[in-house]
Motif scaffolding. Structure first.
Motif, PDB file in Angstrom:
ATOM      1  N   TYR A  54       0.832  -1.198   0.000  1.00 44.02           N
ATOM      2  CA  TYR A  54       0.000   0.000   0.000  1.00 44.02           C
ATOM      3  C   TYR A  54       0.871   1.255   0.000  1.00 44.02           C
ATOM      4  O   TYR A  54       0.557   2.273  -0.618  1.00 44.02           O
ATOM      5  N   PHE A  55       1.991   1.141   0.664  1.00 43.20           N
ATOM      6  CA  PHE A  55       2.965   2.237   0.691  1.00 43.20           C
ATOM      7  C   PHE A  55       3.449   2.537  -0.730  1.00 43.20           C
ATOM      8  O   PHE A  55       3.472   3.691  -1.172  1.00 43.20           O
ATOM      9  N   GLY A  56       3.806   1.473  -1.459  1.00 42.40           N
ATOM     10  CA  GLY A  56       4.266   1.639  -2.834  1.00 42.40           C
ATOM     11  C   GLY A  56       3.170   2.209  -3.722  1.00 42.40           C
ATOM     12  O   GLY A  56       3.422   3.052  -4.579  1.00 42.40           O
ATOM     13  N   ASP A  57       1.950   1.768  -3.472  1.00 41.21           N
ATOM     14  CA  ASP A  57       0.788   2.273  -4.194  1.00 41.21           C
ATOM     15  C   ASP A  57       0.657   3.779  -3.999  1.00 41.21           C
ATOM     16  O   ASP A  57       0.436   4.530  -4.945  1.00 41.21           O
ATOM     17  N   THR A  58       0.789   4.210  -2.756  1.00 47.63           N
ATOM     18  CA  THR A  58       0.665   5.636  -2.441  1.00 47.63           C
ATOM     19  C   THR A  58       1.752   6.435  -3.147  1.00 47.63           C
ATOM     20  O   THR A  58       1.491   7.505  -3.710  1.00 47.63           O
ATOM     21  N   MET A  59       2.966   5.894  -3.118  1.00 47.09           N
ATOM     22  CA  MET A  59       4.055   6.592  -3.802  1.00 47.09           C
ATOM     23  C   MET A  59       3.779   6.706  -5.297  1.00 47.09           C
ATOM     24  O   MET A  59       3.982   7.761  -5.897  1.00 47.09           O
ATOM     25  N   SER A  60       3.290   5.633  -5.898  1.00 42.48           N
ATOM     26  CA  SER A  60       3.102   5.695  -7.349  1.00 42.48           C
ATOM     27  C   SER A  60       1.915   6.586  -7.704  1.00 42.48           C
ATOM     28  O   SER A  60       1.924   7.255  -8.733  1.00 42.48           O
ATOM     29  N   HIS A  61       0.909   6.612  -6.837  1.00 43.09           N
ATOM     30  CA  HIS A  61      -0.224   7.509  -7.104  1.00 43.09           C
ATOM     31  C   HIS A  61       0.200   8.975  -7.090  1.00 43.09           C
ATOM     32  O   HIS A  61      -0.433   9.817  -7.709  1.00 43.09           O
ATOM     33  N   SER A  62       1.254   9.262  -6.349  1.00 41.50           N
ATOM     34  CA  SER A  62       1.711  10.650  -6.291  1.00 41.50           C
ATOM     35  C   SER A  62       2.446  11.039  -7.575  1.00 41.50           C
ATOM     36  O   SER A  62       2.752  12.211  -7.781  1.00 41.50           O
ATOM     37  N   ALA A  63       2.709  10.044  -8.421  1.00 40.87           N
ATOM     38  CA  ALA A  63       3.497  10.326  -9.627  1.00 40.87           C
ATOM     39  C   ALA A  63       2.809  11.342 -10.539  1.00 40.87           C
ATOM     40  O   ALA A  63       3.473  12.140 -11.201  1.00 40.87           O
ATOM     41  N   LEU A  64       1.471  11.322 -10.544  1.00 39.20           N
ATOM     42  CA  LEU A  64       0.749  12.257 -11.408  1.00 39.20           C
ATOM     43  C   LEU A  64       1.009  13.706 -10.982  1.00 39.20           C
ATOM     44  O   LEU A  64       1.123  14.600 -11.816  1.00 39.20           O
ATOM     45  N   MET A  65       1.118  13.906  -9.661  1.00 36.94           N
ATOM     46  CA  MET A  65       1.503  15.231  -9.175  1.00 36.94           C
ATOM     47  C   MET A  65       2.884  15.595  -9.694  1.00 36.94           C
ATOM     48  O   MET A  65       3.151  16.752 -10.038  1.00 36.94           O
ATOM     49  N   GLY A  66       3.742  14.592  -9.730  1.00 36.65           N
ATOM     50  CA  GLY A  66       5.090  14.811 -10.235  1.00 36.65           C
ATOM     51  C   GLY A  66       5.084  15.212 -11.702  1.00 36.65           C
ATOM     52  O   GLY A  66       5.844  16.095 -12.118  1.00 36.65           O
TER      53      GLY A  66
END
Lengths: 263, 284
Positions: free
Chosen positions: A34-46
């Motif tokens: 879930y941690f990895g999921d959260t990090m990857s979801h933030s990619a769009l902000m990136g």
């Protein structure tokens, strides 16, 4: 050879799988799905940040993902809420923030679906450089921190008592996840990246006797999923990213079958 | 060893004036979330000494160990570890996720690289050399604790820190493990600091006991502690018998090696204790 879009997609996908497999093992061992999921979801902000500042999108993604990871760790340390709740909040707000930010930038015309679900068939030769250059760096770094990271994964207290610098190793690991998210985004999209990290690792568990075997097995299983998924997507005219994930799930299902004993 | 029998002097100041403590705490306190988990702890562990921390659950035993190991920062007081101190640590309730494939050999060499021979020797010391290539998830509770102990020995430690070392071990195995720990101390001359809630067997293999319930309730030699009012208040009057069991066994062994039958006085005394023990079985 790399003139053909399908070949490029195949080479890119296998490259990503080779990196995602070993790194994904640690995500599985450390229960960080879930941690990895959260990090990857933030990619769009990136991505939004990258467009806004006019910097390379990959750099924007890495910076944002690391920032979110650090924020997660800090929030978990303060212990106001359960880790589960914090992840749930951050995961979806990061994704939504990214979507909102991109829609506010009205001058941008970009293929949102490509970012969310991947567009492996649009991989350019320059992307291959990113994948193989960045991937080699990630694997080299992972090999360097392998032993201390494994020790911290088994038990953080034990590792620290025996002199392992737990915090730097864990931060380095998060940085590596961020880099993998940046390079895998193109292949399966930010919504599906964690599946490429976790499913091949889980599939490799059955046959592995050591952590290293599991890492190699995960890379192989991931590559198999890419090959199967891409051919499947060509054959049935299905979207390539989801097809790869479906193939990975199939590989995992096969790994659950009872192994015939030879006598 | 209880050579001060007959001198029930209550709590003995556990702080020693000798200089070469392996680890030493002064005025140690750890505060989390507005509560003191432990407070005002003074403790030295000397080379070759077995110090056992006992106390009720939630009494701060693990917190104390973690502070001494430097895993958490004390809120008050100081912890001093000898320069270059090598620690062998067996944490409480270590569980290895089944999804992580590990063999015993790999678990042993997680943070140190040692030749296979050395790993085998360490495992041999705890009596399980043949398990070296077994998968960790197939081990029984007792085997796993022996692996962890061997693992700690592989560090060539000056100080062994054991948090509930007999957890998940059946009762017969418990006594064996404590005996093993005492043997290890004798063989390696390392200091041992261990935590236990199990008064029974622990008393037998301990030089000093520290009874902890947020603060140090009492501290001293097992023999004295077992009569200390604070100890009795914490663990109940039956706990005093825990030590008596040990003393009984001890006397018995001693008596067998000396000619016991010729001394009716001794026999009587012994018999009395024996009788006493039969009503004892408070194993927890």
């Amino acid at each position: 050879m790399l003139d053909d879009f399908f070949t490029r997609a195949m080479v890119a996908g296998i490259g990503v799988a080779a990196v995602a497999g070993p790194l994904g093992c640690f995500i599985v061992w450390r229960r960080m799905a879930y941690f990895g999921d959260t990090m990857s979801h933030s990619a769009l902000m990136g991505v939004a940040l990258g467009f806004l500042l006019g910097i390379d999108l990959a750099v924007g993604v890495i910076v944002t993902a690391v920032a979110v990871a650090v924020l997660l760790v800090v929030l978990q340390r303060t212990r106001g809420m359960s880790a589960d709740t914090i992840l749930g909040i951050l995961s979806h707000s990061a994704l939504s923030l990214g979507l909102v930010a991109i829609s506010l930038m009205t001058w941008l015309r970009l293929d949102l679906m490509g970012y969310l679900f991947g567009d492996v068939l649009a991989v350019r030769v320059a992307d291959l450089w990113w994948i193989y250059g960045g991937g080699a760096l990630v694997l080299a770094a992972l090999a360097t921190i392998w032993r201390p990271l494994l020790a911290v994964t088994v038990d953080e207290d034990l590792a620290r008592a025996e002199g392992v610098p737990a915090l730097p190793v864990q931060l380095a690991f998060m940085l590596l996840i961020a880099v993998v998210i940046a390079i895998a985004m193109k292949i399966v999209g930010i919504l599906l990246i964690t599946s490429l990290l976790i499913i091949p690792a889980a599939a490799a568990r059955r046959i592995a006797r050591t952590p290293e075997q599991m890492a190699i097995g995960a890379a192989v299983a991931g590559a198999a999923a890419v090959v199967l998924g891409l051919y499947g997507s060509l054959e049935f005219d299905t979207p390539s990213g989801p097809s790869i994930v479906v193939a990975a799930a199939a590989v995992f299902a096969v790994s659950l079958l009872p192994i015939p004993r030879q006598g | 060893m209880p050579d001060s029998r007959g001198l029930p002097q209550g709590a003995v100041d556990i702080r020693s004036k000798r200089p070469a403590a392996l680890v030493s705490a002064t005025g140690l306190g750890v505060r989390r979330g507005g509560h003191w988990l432990v407070r005002n702890i003074a403790l030295d562990v000397m080379p070759g000494e077995v110090v056992t921390v006992i106390g009720p659950n939630g009494g701060g035993k693990t917190t104390l160990l973690r502070a001494l190991l430097g895993l958490i920062r004390p809120t008050a007081g100081t912890v001093r570890r000898q320069a270059g101190l090598r620690v062998g640590y067996v944490p409480q309730r270590l569980t290895i996720d089944r999804v992580l494939p590990l063999t015993v050999h790999r678990l042993m060499t997680l943070t140190v690289r040692r030749p296979r021979q050395a790993v085998e020797t360490a495992l041999g010391e705890t009596g399980i050399a043949d398990l070296i290539d077994h998968r960790v998830e197939t081990l029984s509770g007792g085997e796993f604790q022996r692996v962890m102990l061997a693992r700690a020995l592989l560090m060539e430690p000056d100080l062994l820190v054991l948090d509930e070392p007999v957890q998940g071990v059946d009762f017969a195995g418990e006594a064996d493990l404590y005996r093993l720990i005492a043997e290890i101390r004798n063989r390696h001359g390392c200091g041992v600091l261990m935590v236990s809630h199990d008064l029974h067997v622990v008393m037998a293999s301990t030089d000093r006991v520290l009874c902890l319930n947020q603060h140090v309730c009492c501290a001293g030699q097992p023999h004295d502690i077992s009569r200390h009012p604070e100890y009795l208040r914490l663990f109940g009057p039956r706990a005093a018998q825990a030590y008596a069991v040990y003393e009984h066994h001890h006397d018995h062994a001693h008596a067998l090696s000396g000619e016991v039958v010729r001394f009716p006085g001794c026999d009587h005394d012994h018999h009395g204790q024996h009788h006493h023990n039969h009503g004892e079985p408070d194993r927890r």
